[in-house]
Design a protein around this motif. Structure first.
Motif, mmCIF file in Angstrom:
data_model
loop_
_atom_site.group_PDB
_atom_site.id
_atom_site.type_symbol
_atom_site.label_atom_id
_atom_site.label_comp_id
_atom_site.label_asym_id
_atom_site.label_seq_id
_atom_site.Cartn_x
_atom_site.Cartn_y
_atom_site.Cartn_z
ATOM 1 N N PHE A 208 0.817 -1.221 0.000
ATOM 2 C CA PHE A 208 0.000 0.000 0.000
ATOM 3 C C PHE A 208 0.851 1.272 0.000
ATOM 4 C CE2 PHE A 208 -2.719 -3.384 1.443
ATOM 5 C CZ PHE A 208 -3.829 -3.178 0.628
ATOM 6 N N LEU B 136 -8.482 -8.312 3.193
ATOM 7 C CA LEU B 136 -8.315 -7.044 2.460
ATOM 8 C C LEU B 136 -9.506 -6.846 1.522
ATOM 9 C CD1 LEU B 136 -4.511 -7.185 1.601
ATOM 10 C CD2 LEU B 136 -5.632 -5.476 3.040
ATOM 11 N N ALA C 188 -12.543 -5.978 3.797
ATOM 12 C CA ALA C 188 -12.446 -4.650 4.423
ATOM 13 C C ALA C 188 -12.588 -3.544 3.392
ATOM 14 C CB ALA C 188 -11.101 -4.512 5.130
ATOM 15 N N GLY C 189 -12.170 -3.840 2.147
ATOM 16 C CA GLY C 189 -12.039 -2.741 1.202
ATOM 17 C C GLY C 189 -13.188 -2.488 0.265
ATOM 18 N N ALA D 257 -17.507 3.786 7.790
ATOM 19 C CA ALA D 257 -17.342 3.143 9.105
ATOM 20 C C ALA D 257 -17.741 4.216 10.117
ATOM 21 C CB ALA D 257 -15.905 2.720 9.305
ATOM 22 N N GLN E 249 -17.182 7.810 14.884
ATOM 23 C CA GLN E 249 -16.787 8.747 13.834
ATOM 24 C C GLN E 249 -17.966 9.685 13.555
ATOM 25 O OE1 GLN E 249 -16.072 5.449 13.572
ATOM 26 N NE2 GLN E 249 -14.171 5.134 12.463
ATOM 27 N N HIS F 268 -4.332 0.811 14.398
ATOM 28 C CA HIS F 268 -5.205 0.023 13.503
ATOM 29 C C HIS F 268 -5.847 0.878 12.416
ATOM 30 C CE1 HIS F 268 -5.172 -4.021 15.279
ATOM 31 N NE2 HIS F 268 -4.889 -3.376 16.407
ATOM 32 N N ILE G 97 -5.311 0.461 6.603
ATOM 33 C CA ILE G 97 -4.071 0.341 5.837
ATOM 34 C C ILE G 97 -4.316 0.671 4.363
ATOM 35 C CG2 ILE G 97 -4.160 -2.098 5.129
ATOM 36 C CD1 ILE G 97 -1.240 -2.304 6.189
ATOM 37 N N PHE H 227 -5.271 3.833 -1.032
ATOM 38 C CA PHE H 227 -5.825 3.022 -2.120
ATOM 39 C C PHE H 227 -7.290 3.438 -2.337
ATOM 40 C CE2 PHE H 227 -8.142 -0.554 -3.768
ATOM 41 C CZ PHE H 227 -7.272 -1.312 -4.532
ATOM 42 N N ILE I 177 -11.654 6.073 -5.274
ATOM 43 C CA ILE I 177 -12.863 6.915 -5.265
ATOM 44 C C ILE I 177 -12.712 8.061 -6.264
ATOM 45 C CG2 ILE I 177 -14.148 8.573 -3.837
ATOM 46 C CD1 ILE I 177 -13.632 6.669 -1.446
HETATM 47 C C1 HEM Z 1 -13.800 4.316 1.947
HETATM 48 C C2 HEM Z 1 -13.230 3.155 2.148
HETATM 49 C C3 HEM Z 1 -12.740 2.655 3.490
HETATM 50 C C4 HEM Z 1 -13.087 3.041 4.747
HETATM 51 C C5 HEM Z 1 -14.077 4.126 5.149
HETATM 52 C C6 HEM Z 1 -12.310 2.237 5.664
HETATM 53 C C7 HEM Z 1 -12.353 2.372 7.040
HETATM 54 C C8 HEM Z 1 -11.583 1.647 7.912
HETATM 55 C C9 HEM Z 1 -11.567 1.836 9.348
HETATM 56 C C10 HEM Z 1 -12.408 2.850 10.108
HETATM 57 C C11 HEM Z 1 -10.677 0.958 9.876
HETATM 58 C C12 HEM Z 1 -10.275 0.807 11.344
HETATM 59 C C13 HEM Z 1 -11.254 -0.007 12.122
HETATM 60 C C14 HEM Z 1 -10.947 0.035 13.587
HETATM 61 O O1 HEM Z 1 -10.878 1.116 14.172
HETATM 62 O O2 HEM Z 1 -10.816 -1.038 14.168
HETATM 63 C C15 HEM Z 1 -10.136 0.191 8.772
HETATM 64 C C16 HEM Z 1 -9.200 -0.810 8.919
HETATM 65 C C17 HEM Z 1 -8.739 -1.566 7.864
HETATM 66 N N1 HEM Z 1 -8.987 -1.364 6.528
HETATM 67 FE FE1 HEM Z 1 -10.160 0.060 5.716
HETATM 68 N N2 HEM Z 1 -11.528 1.378 4.946
HETATM 69 C C18 HEM Z 1 -11.751 1.600 3.613
HETATM 70 C C19 HEM Z 1 -11.128 0.965 2.556
HETATM 71 C C20 HEM Z 1 -10.188 -0.028 2.670
HETATM 72 C C21 HEM Z 1 -9.500 -0.647 1.561
HETATM 73 C C22 HEM Z 1 -9.683 -0.266 0.102
HETATM 74 C C23 HEM Z 1 -8.712 -1.629 2.098
HETATM 75 C C24 HEM Z 1 -7.770 -2.593 1.427
HETATM 76 C C25 HEM Z 1 -7.639 -2.730 0.142
HETATM 77 C C26 HEM Z 1 -8.898 -1.607 3.542
HETATM 78 C C27 HEM Z 1 -8.266 -2.454 4.433
HETATM 79 C C28 HEM Z 1 -8.305 -2.315 5.807
HETATM 80 C C29 HEM Z 1 -7.584 -3.179 6.733
HETATM 81 C C30 HEM Z 1 -6.711 -4.373 6.368
HETATM 82 C C31 HEM Z 1 -7.853 -2.700 8.017
HETATM 83 C C32 HEM Z 1 -7.299 -3.257 9.334
HETATM 84 C C33 HEM Z 1 -6.049 -2.477 9.708
HETATM 85 C C34 HEM Z 1 -5.448 -2.890 11.046
HETATM 86 O O3 HEM Z 1 -6.189 -3.393 11.908
HETATM 87 O O4 HEM Z 1 -4.249 -2.685 11.225
HETATM 88 N N3 HEM Z 1 -9.792 -0.621 3.846
HETATM 89 N N4 HEM Z 1 -10.677 0.634 7.591
#
Ligand code: HEM
Length: 477
Positions: free
Chosen positions: A124, A266, A269-270, A333, A361, A400, A403, A407, A412
């Motif tokens: 990333f 991934l 989540a994505g 989220a 949030q 957290h 990640i 991307f 978007i």
């Molecule tokens: C608009 C799009 C997205 C939003 C709003 C979003 C939002 C979030 C949020 C709020 C968290 C943290 C959750 C927590 O507090 O526990 C998170 C974690 C994560 N997101 Fe996203 N996400 C988006 C897109 C993506 C994309 C495109 C990917 C991967 C291709 C992704 C992969 C991840 C991963 C792997 C985590 C866990 C990170 C960790 O725990 O270290 N997300 N996301």
């Protein structure tokens, strides 16, 4: 005098009770109220009780924490406030499903989380994300072509289709259409039944659990074969290839099980979060004709009908404001959860080990001291304000933090730049627009589409969206 806990078996002074709503039948009833009306209820909790709210008086096992100061405390101390595996805890770890669930960054803690994050991060990095731009452009243009003979679409379904294709392609680097569809079908089959499986992991023939385990086994086998292929292609540029190549200073690499789990998570989540973000941005533009016109002018001026290059993406300042403001108003989220790993103090109150702490949030993004006219869609505000990661956190903050955030932002912007130049979107008049807790429009997002002619029209709409956004009344209504 503040209220105190009733039970106090030793001689220590009684603990102050965290303010909160009545809970004659326990906190679960209040939690249910939250799930039924998440936005109305969480705003009411904050306005009525303040920064820290207990869902049951005298039982601090479930609390809501509001505002930047508490966000900071919760999100920067991941040893004390740990991510919660409770939703998937019942899934057995030694099954294909368990291996997929538990080899997941968002459920990892401590040293293991740090190490895996370090290994995943290169996939990333900015330079790596730029490599995915062409795939994003190609797949968006493909969708635009598929709409050629259509006048009405459900935008949310279409955006999910698109972000899923982008995810599969960038994760696995599949160029063959049949392969793309095959991988997409496995993952879709698996993710579709996940909520049922998490609720009832009953391993009997014919149950959703058994079906999902089969999908997981097929997907596991499929990704294993892809891993084998990628090991023989050292120049591959996709996320899986990057994860395969990643290694720590001491040579540690991700195992096959870890690779499978991470690619799956991934994807999960994505894609839906990004699809919902895109849906709401196009919706907000369709309800704000003035801003929509200005954005079209910016896109025409800079792109002249073409898809954006990486350099051009950074020059589209109004697009930047529109994306930021949409993620503020309708964050995909809208809430997060952490668990206290030890007794602790938060917001002046004591919490026992095991307390569930919800941070919001949604409420943070609507604090009037941070955002004037908080319910208004004002992309231009971002030209003059700067907010800390705990005041503006659509991607969360701390260890957290998402990640995939850059991307997602690139995806978007690319998708919007292409779609808005090609099509005029207008919500089907009188549609009920209602986001749920996951920011999914529960009645869909039916849109009339036609080739872009520079005109914008605002349609009247119904639904709880009016509680969340002050929509200007246009002269065309
Ligand atoms: C608009 C799009 C997205 C939003 C709003 C979003 C939002 C979030 C949020 C709020 C968290 C943290 C959750 C927590 O507090 O526990 C998170 C974690 C994560 N997101 Fe996203 N996400 C988006 C897109 C993506 C994309 C495109 C990917 C991967 C291709 C992704 C992969 C991840 C991963 C792997 C985590 C866990 C990170 C960790 O725990 O270290 N997300 N996301």
């Amino acid at each position: 005098m503040s209220k105190t806990h009733h039970t106090n078996t030793n001689n220590t002074p009684p603990l102050p009770i965290i303010p909160g709503p009545k809970a004659i039948f326990g906190w679960r009833i209040n939690m249910l109220k939250f799930y039924r009306h998440p936005f109305r209820y969480s705003r009411w909790l904050y306005q009525t009780y303040g920064n820290l709210v207990g869902l049951e008086q005298g039982n601090p096992s479930n609390v809501f924490a509001f505002g930047p100061e508490l966000n900071y405390q919760i999100l920067t101390n991941s040893d004390l406030f740990e991510v919660s595996p409770s939703t998937v805890a019942k899934v057995p770890r030694d099954t294909a499903l368990g291996r997929m669930f538990f080899n997941n960054l968002s459920l990892m803690t401590g040293k293991k989380h740090k190490q895996h994050r370090r290994l995943i991060q290169p996939a990333f990095h900015r330079q790596q994300i730029i490599q995915y731009l062409q795939d994003m452009v190609y797949l968006t243009e493909q969708l635009v072509n598929e709409w050629k003979d259509q006048t009405r679409i459900d935008l949310n379904i279409e955006m999910k289709k698109l972000t899923q294709r982008i995810a599969v392609k960038t994760l696995f680097g599949l160029y063959n259409e049949t392969e793309l569809e095959r991988a997409g079908a496995f993952i879709q089959g698996l993710t579709k039944s996940l909520p049922l499986v998490i609720a009832a992991p009953i391993d009997l023939p014919g149950t959703p659990y058994r079906r999902t385990v089969r999908y997981a086994e097929q997907l596991e086998m499929y990704v294993r074969s892809l891993i084998k292929q990628k090991r023989a292609q050292p120049n591959a540029q996709d996320v899986l290839a990057s994860l395969i190549q990643a290694h720590d200073e001491d040579g540690t690499k991700l195992s096959d099980e870890e690779l499978i789990g991470h690619t799956f998570s991934l994807f999960v989540a994505g894609h839906e979060t990004t699809a919902n973000a895109l849906t709401w941005i196009i919706f907000l533009l369709s309800q704000h004709p003035n801003i929509h016109q200005k954005l079209l002018a910016e896109l025409n001026d800079k792109l002249h009908g073409n898809p954006p290059t990486v350099e051009q993406l950074s020059q589209l300042s109004l697009l930047e404001g529109v994306v930021k403001e949409s993620l503020r108003l309708l964050p995909p989220a809208s809430i997060g959860i952490r668990i206290a790993t030890a007794p602790c103090t938060l917001g002046g109150y004591q919490l026992p080990k095991g307390s569930n702490i919800y941070y919001s949030q949604f409420v943070t993004h609507r604090l009037p001291e941070l955002y004037d006219e908080p319910n208004c869609f004002k992309p231009e505000r971002w030209a003059t304000i700067k907010r800390s990661p705990y005041e503006y956190l659509p991607f969360s903050a701390g260890q957290h933090m998402c990640i995939g955030w850059s991307f997602a932002i690139q995806e978007i912007k690319v998708v919007l730049a292409i779609l808005l130049q090609k099509y005029r979107f207008s919500v089907v008049p009188h549609t009920k627009i209602q986001p749920n807790l996951m920011m999914r429009p529960v009645y869909g997002m039916p849109m009339n589409i036609s080739p872009q002619d520079g005109q914008v029209s605002q349609a009247p709409i119904r639904g709880t969206i009016h509680e969340l956004i002050d929509i200007p009344i246009s002269s065309s209504l």
